[in-house]
Design a protein around this motif. Structure first.
Motif, PDB file in Angstrom:
ATOM      1  N   SER B 444       0.841  -1.198   0.000  1.00 47.93           N
ATOM      2  CA  SER B 444       0.000   0.000   0.000  1.00 47.93           C
ATOM      3  C   SER B 444       0.870   1.239   0.000  1.00 47.93           C
ATOM      4  CB  SER B 444      -0.883   0.066   1.240  1.00 47.93           C
ATOM      5  OG  SER B 444      -1.576  -1.105   1.427  1.00 47.93           O
ATOM      6  N   ASP B 447       2.220   1.630  -3.523  1.00 50.44           N
ATOM      7  CA  ASP B 447       1.168   2.015  -4.462  1.00 50.44           C
ATOM      8  C   ASP B 447       0.822   3.479  -4.293  1.00 50.44           C
ATOM      9  OD1 ASP B 447       1.141  -0.549  -5.299  1.00 50.44           O
ATOM     10  OD2 ASP B 447      -0.749  -1.116  -4.319  1.00 50.44           O
ATOM     11  N   LEU B 448       0.692   3.905  -3.034  1.00 51.47           N
ATOM     12  CA  LEU B 448       0.292   5.280  -2.781  1.00 51.47           C
ATOM     13  C   LEU B 448       1.342   6.260  -3.278  1.00 51.47           C
ATOM     14  CD1 LEU B 448      -1.259   4.675   0.728  1.00 51.47           C
ATOM     15  CD2 LEU B 448      -2.480   5.565  -1.269  1.00 51.47           C
ATOM     16  N   SER B 449       2.613   5.880  -3.133  1.00 51.31           N
ATOM     17  CA  SER B 449       3.622   6.839  -3.590  1.00 51.31           C
ATOM     18  C   SER B 449       3.702   6.832  -5.116  1.00 51.31           C
ATOM     19  CB  SER B 449       4.969   6.594  -2.906  1.00 51.31           C
ATOM     20  OG  SER B 449       5.677   5.583  -3.555  1.00 51.31           O
ATOM     21  N   GLN B 451       1.235   6.297  -7.088  1.00 53.27           N
ATOM     22  CA  GLN B 451       0.059   7.031  -7.570  1.00 53.27           C
ATOM     23  C   GLN B 451       0.278   8.538  -7.469  1.00 53.27           C
ATOM     24  OE1 GLN B 451      -3.530   5.530  -5.604  1.00 53.27           O
ATOM     25  NE2 GLN B 451      -2.737   3.465  -5.880  1.00 53.27           N
ATOM     26  N   GLN B 452       0.837   8.968  -6.353  1.00 50.92           N
ATOM     27  CA  GLN B 452       1.070  10.407  -6.209  1.00 50.92           C
ATOM     28  C   GLN B 452       2.017  10.917  -7.282  1.00 50.92           C
ATOM     29  OE1 GLN B 452       1.824  11.700  -1.983  1.00 50.92           O
ATOM     30  NE2 GLN B 452       1.330   9.553  -1.656  1.00 50.92           N
ATOM     31  N   LEU B 484      -4.144  11.105  -0.991  1.00 47.24           N
ATOM     32  CA  LEU B 484      -3.272   9.935  -1.047  1.00 47.24           C
ATOM     33  C   LEU B 484      -2.093  10.096  -0.096  1.00 47.24           C
ATOM     34  CD1 LEU B 484      -3.294   9.342  -4.906  1.00 47.24           C
ATOM     35  CD2 LEU B 484      -4.433   7.964  -3.174  1.00 47.24           C
ATOM     36  N   HIS B 485      -1.625  11.327  -0.008  1.00 44.84           N
ATOM     37  CA  HIS B 485      -0.482  11.568   0.863  1.00 44.84           C
ATOM     38  C   HIS B 485      -0.844  11.292   2.317  1.00 44.84           C
ATOM     39  CE1 HIS B 485       3.292  13.123   2.264  1.00 44.84           C
ATOM     40  NE2 HIS B 485       2.636  13.892   3.132  1.00 44.84           N
ATOM     41  N   GLU B 487      -3.096   9.343   3.387  1.00 51.05           N
ATOM     42  CA  GLU B 487      -3.245   7.914   3.560  1.00 51.05           C
ATOM     43  C   GLU B 487      -1.875   7.250   3.670  1.00 51.05           C
ATOM     44  OE1 GLU B 487      -6.455   6.654   0.964  1.00 51.05           O
ATOM     45  OE2 GLU B 487      -5.629   4.623   1.154  1.00 51.05           O
ATOM     46  N   GLN B 488      -0.940   7.759   2.875  1.00 48.44           N
ATOM     47  CA  GLN B 488       0.390   7.163   2.874  1.00 48.44           C
ATOM     48  C   GLN B 488       1.075   7.365   4.232  1.00 48.44           C
ATOM     49  OE1 GLN B 488       3.280   8.879   0.302  1.00 48.44           O
ATOM     50  NE2 GLN B 488       4.379   6.944   0.013  1.00 48.44           N
TER      51      GLN B 488
END
Ligand SMILES: Nc1ncnc2c1ncn2[C@@H]1O[C@H](COP(=O)(O)OP(=O)(O)OP(=O)(O)O)[C@@H](O)[C@H]1O
Ligand SMILES: [Mg+2]
Lengths: 246, 515
Positions: B444, B447-449, B451-452, B484-485, B487-488
């Motif tokens: 996760s 993925d989050l990084s 995506q950002q 997203l950040h 969440e990350q």
């Protein structure tokens, strides 16, 4: 479970024809329906080609042991509890038991969870059984032939409900075996038809209804697009709506 | 309340009148006109319905979901398209399919012609006292004549008429019909007639190895199975049936590369080098579409992250992504259909098949080590690395460190999957389970990084577009990046816990016992 009694103290007014066809209409509308034949003559059972099991009689009925004697009709959602010869003394038996109030309600309690609607085809008299039926029912549907005498006996019924302190609103009447060519019929309908207790639907005198004894099927099955089938379908809708208003 | 009895029938022609000849004269058999209907069983490529004990069949537009016994669970109208997705349905069917098949499409498995004959038994009053249904199935095959598949016979009693029901079932049983009908058996026999069987594809990798096999023999088996998996997914990728074909292909490819990489010391040579490069190229060719799929599959999730005011910009963004996917997919399709691609697969197959004979003299000793020994060594090494690197991660550690633990964990996961059968099952299961939890956290985070970064790149590129729209989209993307950040950061904070749970004293004991 809603209990709808088809009742009149007069004989031959179309009670059984009504019970048989309304029960079919009710089941067709998707409601799990039980037609209970309270008249020892067993006409309702005859129309559905169902005979009682040999072991069945008044005793089991009074005990409320109904389940093993219910039989499925040929139609989805519709079962029938046949009558028995011994039902002719049902009122005496009820009297002996001396139970006040809703004796019948107790008897029907065992099927309450299984059926949404219970339709009673009642015998033509005004006895203790009739009183219990009127008290137990959510709706008492009375076929009235448009004649002076029939109106008189309907008036008697109203009096009885008052005596029993039953809500008059659960009493509904409709004109049965109507022959508009007869002056007496048209006059009676004109005079009483507007009363709130009377439904707008009426069942005309029709050969197709008479022939039910031959076909042994509800008219909606034997003659699906007939005037008879339409009339009973309409009557059912109106009865159900009345019941829903209560 | 209603009594039913059912049986499977195998013979081709059943004459009800003959079958029920033993009934007394008081009863009569009435047969309705037979109906002939065509129906088609469907499931996803990886049997997601079957795996959950479900069967789906379609008749025209009507779809029915049953359990294995044939009991109706759901019925709904759906599309006549050959490969429907859950979102092509409405209501309860939509929900159920979303839950069970997820992103996969339903594919036709077999087409069956079914002859349905309903009948009833009436008594002397002509009252129905029993009803029944006889079904006979045939498999349609292109060009050939239909193959009889057997079928079913079901009888249903009428309430209050149990005697006749008992009589009929006794007659049937006396004639050898056994109680019990299963729709699953019907499907299985239809599949068998086509040379298939249920669950003949599974995206989960699983292989049985013999601990005394040499590592080269084991590797060969694993490579061949992975290759078969890749090849089976290619038609679905080219047809673009659903996104999982490409995904499964890429997973098999990654596993292949990972195993080849771990064998560096066992098999050497220039050939390996060049094969590695080719495999990597395939990864690159198939990457862009997969990357876009990941976003597109999450579209509703993204929409849920943003307030009403930013939705329009996001919609424009996704419209762009979809357009881009069309372009990228065309490129991918061409690559998959290219001769060079198939030539490479052939070359890879030959290499794997000859793996043992192509060992260089210098590889012989290592190549002949047992797979168990190699597995233990490799797993131990990866485990140590993860335990060491993971323990060093603190709140200030750069993202790159987490990234490297993630890669280690992934490699370990592949090793565990390859060599699973060489170790005691319960210990292996619990190790894989706790590793999976750690990987979820690391995955996760990554993925989050990614995506950002991707969104930020897209944002920077917006300047070239239509200015008014660009502002809308930029705002939406800004909103997403913020979300997203956050969440990350959240996920990052949970790493310590995830790692601690992976390295409990109990787990460490487990690691030791295994390797
Ligand atoms: N609408 C109608 N048109 C023609 N005939 C009818 C109609 N309704 C009932 N009948 C016939 O009249 C006779 C009596 O009807 P039915 O048995 O329904 O009345 P009932 O009130 O139930 O009688 P009983 O009091 O004897 O139980 C039956 O032969 C029936 O077929
Ligand atoms: Mg009657």
């Amino acid at each position: 479970m809603k209990i709808i009694a088809i009742y009149s103290s007069k004989g031959g007014v179309g009670k059984t024809a009504t019970a048989v066809n309304l029960a079919y209409g009710c089941a067709r509308s998707g409601r799990k329906t039980l037609l209970c034949d309270m008249d020892p003559q067993g006409a309702a059972g005859y129309y559905y080609r169902i005979r009682p099991k040999e072991s069945f009689n008044r005793k089991q009925f009074l005990k409320g042991d109904l389940e093993p004697f219910i039989r499925g009709t040929d139609y989805e959602n519709l079962d029938l509890l046949p009558t028995h010869f011994s039902f002719r003394h049902l009122d005496i038996a009820l009297d002996e038991r001396g139970g006040a109030g809703n004796e019948l309600k107790r008897i029907f309690a065992c099927i309450e969870d299984e059926y949404e609607v219970l339709i009673l085809d009642c015998p033509p008299n005004m006895t203790l059984l009739s009183e219990k039926i009127i008290m137990a029912a959510d709706l008492v549907v009375t076929p009235v032939i448009p004649t002076t005498l029939s109106i008189l006996s309907f008036a008697q019924l109203i009096k009885l409900t008052d005596k029993l302190e039953v809500n008059r609103k659960k009493l509904v009447a409709f004109f049965s075996m109507v022959d508009r060519r007869k002056n007496m019929h048209s006059d009676t309908i004109a005079k009483f038809g507007k009363k709130k207790m009377f439904l707008a639907s009426e069942i005309p005198y029709l050969a197709d209804v008479e022939k039910m004894g031959l076909y042994r099927q509800p008219v909606a099955v034997s003659v699906p697009s007939s005037a008879a089938a339409t009339a009973y379908a309409q009557l059912w809708l109106e009865v159900w709506r009345r019941g829903a208003l209560l | 309340m209603k009594e039913t009895w059912s049986t499977s029938t195998l013979s081709e022609q059943i004459d009800l009148a003959v079958l029920l000849a033993g009934l007394s004269k008081h009863y009569a058999l009435l047969e309705d006109d037979a109906l002939v209907e065509t129906l088609c069983y469907l499931d996803t490529f990886d049997w997601r319905l079957y795996d959950k004990g479900l069967l789906c069949r379609r008749q025209g537009r009507s779809y029915v979901l049953t359990d294995f016994s044939g009991e109706y669970l759901l019925q709904a109208d759906g599309p006549t398209s050959d490969q429907p997705l859950f979102r092509d349905f409405e209501g309860a069917m939509n929900e159920k399919l979303a839950e069970v098949i997820g992103v996969r499409a339903l594919l036709p498995l077999v087409e069956i012609v079914r002859r349905r004959q309903s009948f009833q038994i009436v008594n002397h009053d002509q009252k129905r006292v029993l009803s029944g249904l006889l079904e006979q199935d045939h498999l349609m095959q292109e060009g050939g004549s239909p193959i009889p598949l057997g079928g079913s016979l079901r009888v249903e009693g009428v309430r209050g008429y149990s005697k006749i029901m008992a009589k009929v079932t006794a007659i049937l049983q006396r004639q050898g019909f056994e109680a019990g009908y299963s729709a699953e058996r019907g499907l299985r026999s239809a599949l068998a007639a086509m040379g298939r069987k249920p669950l003949d594809y599974c995206s989960q990798f699983s292989i049985r190895l013999d601990p005394t096999e040499t590592i080269v023999q084991a590797a060969q088996k694993i490579f061949l199975q992975l290759l078969a998996g890749m090849e089976r997914n290619i038609p679905g990728m080219i047809e673009d049936i659903d996104s999982e074909f490409l995904h499964d292909f890429r997973v098999a490819l990654r596993r292949t590369r990972s195993l080849l990489g771990s064998l560096k010391k066992t098999v050497s040579g220039a050939e390996v080098e060049s094969l590695q490069q080719e495999l990597q190229k395939i990864g690159l060719v198939t990457g862009p579409v997969r990357d876009l799929d990941v976003y597109l599959l999450e579209e509703s999730g993204y929409h849920a992250m943003l307030p009403e005011g930013l939705q329009e910009g996001l919609a424009v963004f996704f419209k762009g992504l979809r357009r881009q996917r069309v372009k990228e997919f065309r490129r991918l399709q061409k690559a998959l259909q290219a001769k060079t691609f198939h030539q490479f697969l052939l070359r890879w197959r030959r290499y794997v098949e000859d793996l043992e004979t192509s060992l260089l003299p210098s590889d012989l000793t290592t190549g002949h080590e047992t797979c168990k020994k190699v597995a233990v060594k490799a797993i131990r090494k990866r485990l140590r690395a993860i335990l060491k690197d993971g323990a060093l991660i603190g709140p200030q550690s750069p993202d790159a460190d987490l990234h490297s633990v993630r890669i280690q964990a992934k490699k370990l996961r592949y090793l565990l999957e390859f060599y699973r059968s060489l170790f005691p099952e319960p210990a292996m299961d619990s190790l894989v389970k706790s590793l999976k939890k750690l990987q979820d956290n690391l995955g996760s985070f990554n993925d989050l990084s990614v995506q950002q970064q991707m969104l930020a790149r897209y944002q920077n590129g917006l300047a070239d577009g239509e200015p008014k729209k660009a502002v809308l989209v930029a705002a939406a993307l800004g909103g997403l990046i913020t979300h997203l950040h956050e969440e990350q950061v959240n996920v990052r904070q949970k790493f310590d816990l995830a790692f601690a749970q992976f390295t409990t004293a109990e787990n460490r004991k487990l690691f030791h016992s295994l390797v």
